[in-house]
Design a protein around this motif. Structure first.
Motif, mmCIF file in Angstrom:
data_model
loop_
_atom_site.group_PDB
_atom_site.id
_atom_site.type_symbol
_atom_site.label_atom_id
_atom_site.label_comp_id
_atom_site.label_asym_id
_atom_site.label_seq_id
_atom_site.Cartn_x
_atom_site.Cartn_y
_atom_site.Cartn_z
ATOM 1 N N GLU A 8 7.041 -10.276 6.579
ATOM 2 C CA GLU A 8 5.574 -10.863 7.412
ATOM 3 C C GLU A 8 5.177 -9.701 8.721
ATOM 4 O O GLU A 8 4.501 -9.935 8.560
ATOM 5 C CB GLU A 8 6.424 -11.768 8.160
ATOM 6 N N THR A 11 3.044 -5.724 8.998
ATOM 7 C CA THR A 11 1.321 -5.193 9.131
ATOM 8 C C THR A 11 1.487 -4.614 11.015
ATOM 9 O O THR A 11 0.684 -3.623 11.496
ATOM 10 C CB THR A 11 0.920 -5.675 9.325
ATOM 11 N N GLU A 12 2.497 -5.594 12.229
ATOM 12 C CA GLU A 12 2.589 -5.249 13.016
ATOM 13 C C GLU A 12 3.477 -3.864 13.316
ATOM 14 O O GLU A 12 3.406 -3.638 14.604
ATOM 15 C CB GLU A 12 2.888 -6.612 14.073
ATOM 16 N N LEU A 14 3.680 -1.077 11.763
ATOM 17 C CA LEU A 14 2.301 -0.205 11.105
ATOM 18 C C LEU A 14 1.840 -0.050 12.541
ATOM 19 O O LEU A 14 1.429 0.601 13.176
ATOM 20 C CB LEU A 14 1.812 -0.193 9.906
ATOM 21 N N LEU A 15 1.195 -1.201 13.075
ATOM 22 C CA LEU A 15 0.011 -1.485 13.848
ATOM 23 C C LEU A 15 0.603 -1.559 15.224
ATOM 24 O O LEU A 15 0.098 -1.163 16.531
ATOM 25 C CB LEU A 15 -1.173 -1.783 13.545
ATOM 26 N N GLY A 16 1.496 -1.644 15.593
ATOM 27 C CA GLY A 16 2.554 -2.400 16.866
ATOM 28 C C GLY A 16 2.483 -1.391 17.765
ATOM 29 O O GLY A 16 1.230 -1.314 18.500
ATOM 30 N N ARG A 27 13.312 -1.732 11.955
ATOM 31 C CA ARG A 27 13.738 -0.229 11.555
ATOM 32 C C ARG A 27 14.873 0.200 10.571
ATOM 33 O O ARG A 27 14.797 0.294 9.624
ATOM 34 C CB ARG A 27 13.769 1.014 12.495
ATOM 35 N N HIS A 38 8.233 0.709 0.031
ATOM 36 C CA HIS A 38 7.122 1.213 -0.856
ATOM 37 C C HIS A 38 5.772 0.444 0.136
ATOM 38 O O HIS A 38 5.085 0.453 -0.067
ATOM 39 C CB HIS A 38 7.752 0.627 -2.409
ATOM 40 N N GLU A 39 6.373 -1.011 0.083
ATOM 41 C CA GLU A 39 5.518 -1.715 0.638
ATOM 42 C C GLU A 39 4.560 -1.377 1.963
ATOM 43 O O GLU A 39 3.777 -1.270 2.062
ATOM 44 C CB GLU A 39 5.812 -3.675 1.203
ATOM 45 N N VAL A 42 2.236 1.674 1.392
ATOM 46 C CA VAL A 42 1.158 1.175 1.050
ATOM 47 C C VAL A 42 0.438 1.155 1.938
ATOM 48 O O VAL A 42 -1.185 1.154 1.918
ATOM 49 C CB VAL A 42 1.132 -0.078 -0.010
ATOM 50 N N LEU A 43 1.076 0.449 2.756
ATOM 51 C CA LEU A 43 -0.234 -0.239 4.086
ATOM 52 C C LEU A 43 -0.492 0.904 4.638
ATOM 53 O O LEU A 43 -1.368 0.697 5.100
ATOM 54 C CB LEU A 43 0.759 -1.110 4.512
ATOM 55 N N GLU A 44 -0.037 1.483 4.912
ATOM 56 C CA GLU A 44 -0.105 3.355 5.129
ATOM 57 C C GLU A 44 -0.818 3.875 4.467
ATOM 58 O O GLU A 44 -1.975 4.384 5.553
ATOM 59 C CB GLU A 44 1.419 4.241 5.490
ATOM 60 N N GLY A 46 -3.208 2.480 3.304
ATOM 61 C CA GLY A 46 -4.615 1.565 3.476
ATOM 62 C C GLY A 46 -5.134 1.898 4.816
ATOM 63 O O GLY A 46 -6.188 2.003 5.255
ATOM 64 N N MET A 47 -4.118 2.006 5.343
ATOM 65 C CA MET A 47 -4.715 2.699 7.354
ATOM 66 C C MET A 47 -5.123 3.689 6.974
ATOM 67 O O MET A 47 -5.651 4.369 7.957
ATOM 68 C CB MET A 47 -3.664 2.490 8.278
ATOM 69 N N ARG B 83 -4.355 6.355 19.239
ATOM 70 C CA ARG B 83 -4.587 5.813 19.284
ATOM 71 C C ARG B 83 -4.025 4.728 20.347
ATOM 72 O O ARG B 83 -4.140 4.332 21.156
ATOM 73 C CB ARG B 83 -4.315 4.645 17.508
ATOM 74 N N LEU B 175 -5.834 -4.234 4.495
ATOM 75 C CA LEU B 175 -4.987 -2.791 4.205
ATOM 76 C C LEU B 175 -4.409 -2.819 2.180
ATOM 77 O O LEU B 175 -4.789 -1.006 2.329
ATOM 78 C CB LEU B 175 -3.766 -3.141 4.690
ATOM 79 N N ARG B 179 -6.489 -0.004 0.067
ATOM 80 C CA ARG B 179 -5.093 1.108 -0.907
ATOM 81 C C ARG B 179 -5.448 1.209 -2.473
ATOM 82 O O ARG B 179 -5.585 2.118 -2.387
ATOM 83 C CB ARG B 179 -4.101 0.883 -0.483
#
Lengths: 246, 188
Positions: A8, A11-12, A14-16, A27, A38-39, A42-44, A46-47, B83, B175, B179
């Protein structure tokens, strides 16, 4: 944190960054969970796609030379040292709170030898021993451990250091290095908790003519409950030195 | 842009940290366009974007020994450093503007040149933009606010007038869809 709680927040994360200690909790979970890693991967990706789509633009050709020249200036201004980075004043200040340099070098040397014996790392070079002694984060990352805790032993005519390595894969260890000029014979060594609820004796220190001795413990048990190291006279039980390990 | 494995990226960063000019050149060639483009989008002009590229690479070198491939990809690290610097630059602009207003010396700011035309010279960039088309307006907006604006999910929710959970879901879904779309295009 469980996987649902971590995902949950990925994403924060990652972008945090996520506020601490939440970031540290995430961490820590990621270090031990392939599924969540892995999740995260995948998000990385996407970014990375988002970045390509929204802001990839060819810079002026002359910018390349400018940036590389600035880096050359930076490199010439910062004196190269053994290891990766030149130490900054703040690092020197922190080093002054550590054990004497020979202790750090000896501790780092034994730590690296022990790590190699366990097949933990193969990329640390001899020239990096001193850097490794001052870079617990890089060392920890290389071995995949949970924590490295250090304490300074002080006593009358005696100084030393204690290192506790908390492993998440059942390979925790403790290392005690002591210098006591003029001292000879045996000294008892024990790990204990500050609450007094737990104590674990480890192999005694044996001081020869040089007045230096070391001992270690490698165990599948967790060393997390222990935050003190004590040295005692085996004959009288007198406390010779103690260290808080944190 | 070549895809590299993390072991190779780790060795590249290590070489960069050890002042290898070839490694520096490779990092520049791989990431400068995205950092520059980020600067164009966030800072609005080429000069500021070029400064961002320079500052980013200097910061990358100064923190190269802290790059940990087990924590994330190299491109993620580079983009987030850039960024962060861009956001700092924007905050300084806001602070400077407020200071000038407070002292009664508001400058007439000459119109900045518009963003330079983004050139679609690389296939991956074109594919990435096609992937963006798979996002809904809400997903794109949430992701842009989080990425370019540095907004938390809570702030995105407030700005968009949606629940926090919805904001989080939109960012995450965006995201994941990007991907997935890139992966599908690669397989075609």
């Amino acid at each position: 944190m469980n996987c649902d709680e971590v995902r949950e927040r990925l994403t924060e994360h990652l972008l945090g960054p996520l506020e601490e200690p939440l970031g540290a909790d995430v961490r820590r979970h990621l270090r031990g969970c392939a599924g969540c890693r892995h999740e995260m991967a995948v998000l990385e990706e996407g970014m990375s796609t988002f970045a390509l789509a929204t802001h990839a633009a060819d810079p002026p050709a002359e910018l390349r030379g400018r940036v590389l020249a600035v880096l050359e200036q930076e490199w010439s201004d910062v004196a190269p040292v053994r290891g990766l980075r030149a130490p900054r004043p703040a690092r020197v200040a922190r080093a002054q709170r550590r054990p004497a340099s020979w202790m750090a070098l000896a501790a780092a040397a034994v730590v690296v030898v022990a790590a190699l014996a366990w097949g933990g790392i193969s990329t640390v070079r001899a020239s990096h021993f001193e850097a490794a002694a001052n870079r617990y984060d890089a060392f920890l990352g290389a071995l995949g451990g949970e924590n490295v805790r250090v304490g300074t032993l002080r006593g009358t005519g005696l100084e030393g250091s204690a290192v506790l390595y908390d492993s998440k894969v059942g390979q925790s260890w403790a290392l005690v290095l002591v210098r006591a000029p003029g001292l000879s014979g045996e000294v008892d060594v024990a790990l204990s908790s500050s609450s007094g609820s737990r104590t674990m004796a480890i192999r005694s220190l044996y001081f020869g003519q040089g007045g230096e001795a070391s001992t270690w413990l490698v165990t599948a048990s967790s060393l997390k409950p222990f935050d003190r190291v004590t040295l005692t006279d085996p004959t009288t039980g007198a406390l010779l030195a103690t260290a808080s390990v944190s | 842009m070549q895809e590299r494995d993390t072991g190779s990226d780790a060795s590249l960063v290590r070489a960069f940290a050890e002042r290898d000019a070839t490694a520096a050149s490779e990092l520049y060639d791989r990431f400068a366009s995205r950092v520059y483009g980020l600067g164009i989008v966030m800072l609005g002009n080429s000069a500021a974007a070029q400064d961002l590229v320079q500052d980013t690479f200097v910061k990358l070198w100064r923190s190269a020994d802290r790059f940990d491939e087990t924590r994330g990809r190299l491109d993620t690290w580079v983009l987030l450093v850039a960024r962060s610097l861009a956001i700092d630059s924007l905050r300084r602009r806001v602070l400077e503007a407020r200071t000038l207003e407070a002292t009664g010396t508001v400058r007439d700011v000459a119109p900045e040149p518009g963003p330079e035309e983004i050139a679609e010279t690389k296939d991956m960039t074109a594919r990435a933009r096609r992937a963006m088309a798979t996002l809904s307006d809400g997903q794109r907006a949430a992701l842009e606010l989080a990425y370019f604006g540095g907004k938390t999910s809570t702030e995105v929710a407030e700005l968009e007038g949606i629940p926090v959970g919805t904001a989080k879901t939109r960012i995450r879904t965006a995201l994941l869809k990007l991907r997935e779309a890139m992966g599908e295009q690669h397989e075609l």
